[in-house]
Every structure is written in C-alpha cells, then in structure tokens.
Scaffold this motif. Structure first.
Motif: not given
Length: 156
Positions: A23-30
């Motif tokens: 849904t967004r352009q950014d990345e999720y960092v785990l």
C-alpha cells in the motif's frame, strides 16, 4: 548430543529482513535477535516471526529463505571463529617459564635434601633418633635439642 540442562556458548546476531509494503512506497524493516548457533529449525522460527509480527503471507517464502541463509552463514562464521581461537590456544605454550623455573628449583632442592639425609644416615656420625629429631625441628628453632618426650608432644 546436548541435553536440555546443558548450557552452550552462543552469540546473538541481529537478523534484518526488509520487504516492500503493497500500500505504500517504503520498505518495512524487521530486526530480530537470533542466537548463533541456532539449535532449532529455521522454518519454525520463520513461522513464529510471521505469526508474532502479523506479517503478510506474501513474505513467507522470502523470510524463510533469508532466515535460513542468515542462520547458515552466521553459524559457519561462528564455528570458524571458535576453531581459530582453539588453534591459537593450542599453538601458545600453556606454561609460563617462571613456573617451570620454580618447579625445577623445588625438585632440585628435594633431591638434594633426600641425598643429604641418605648420606648422613650412612656416615653413622649420629644415631637415627638424633638425626630424625634434628630434621623434624620447626624452622624457627633450628638448633634446639629435643628430647623424645617433647618431640612426641609437639604438634608438627
């Protein structure tokens, strides 16, 4: 094989997994700390991460692959480091030269003392009782003659 109660040395490394959001352009960092060497299953850990962080299903295979590679590489690095440490410890002498010198001195003194005692007993200049009483004097009274009665009552 290790039992449940045995403790083993391990290090904690941070596993970092990035995946895009739909849904967004950014990345999720785990970022997750993982004990290396990891004793469990990488696939099970990936499923636990998915359910704990409520991650979307489309990252499941990527997470499993990335986690498996991370655990494998870090475990190899861990064992390489442990092997290098063991080789370094084996190549170093495990003794100090000062300790060796002290040991040789004490052994030499013991040998000389036992030789002197044997030589004195062979010369017959003193009887075995007087020689024994002279050898068993406490070091703070080296020239005192002890009677048999006093020698038996003195705690040595």
């Amino acid at each position: 094989m290790r039992t449940e109660t045995e403790r083993f040395d391990c290090t904690s490394k941070t596993f970092e997994f990035k995946f895009p959001m739909l849904t967004r352009q950014d990345e999720y960092v785990l970022q997750i700390p993982v004990d290396i060497p990891y004793q469990g299953s990488a696939l099970e850990l990936a499923q636990r991460i998915l359910s704990s962080f409520q991650l979307p299903a489309y990252v499941e295979k990527d997470l499993e692959n990335a986690l498996s590679k991370f655990i494998e590489c870090e475990t190899i690095n861990y064992y390489d480091d442990e092997a290098e440490k063991a080789i370094e410890e084996a190549s170093k002498p495990s003794y100090d030269i000062e300790d060796v010198i002290k040991l040789v001195r004490s052994l030499t003194r013991r040998t000389q003392l036992s030789s002197a005692i044997d030589a004195a007993r062979k010369t017959e200049k003193c009887s075995p009782l007087s020689f024994t009483s002279w050898c068993t004097l406490p070091p703070w009274r080296p020239f005192c003659k002890w009677s048999t009665r006093m020698r038996t009552t003195w705690p040595l």
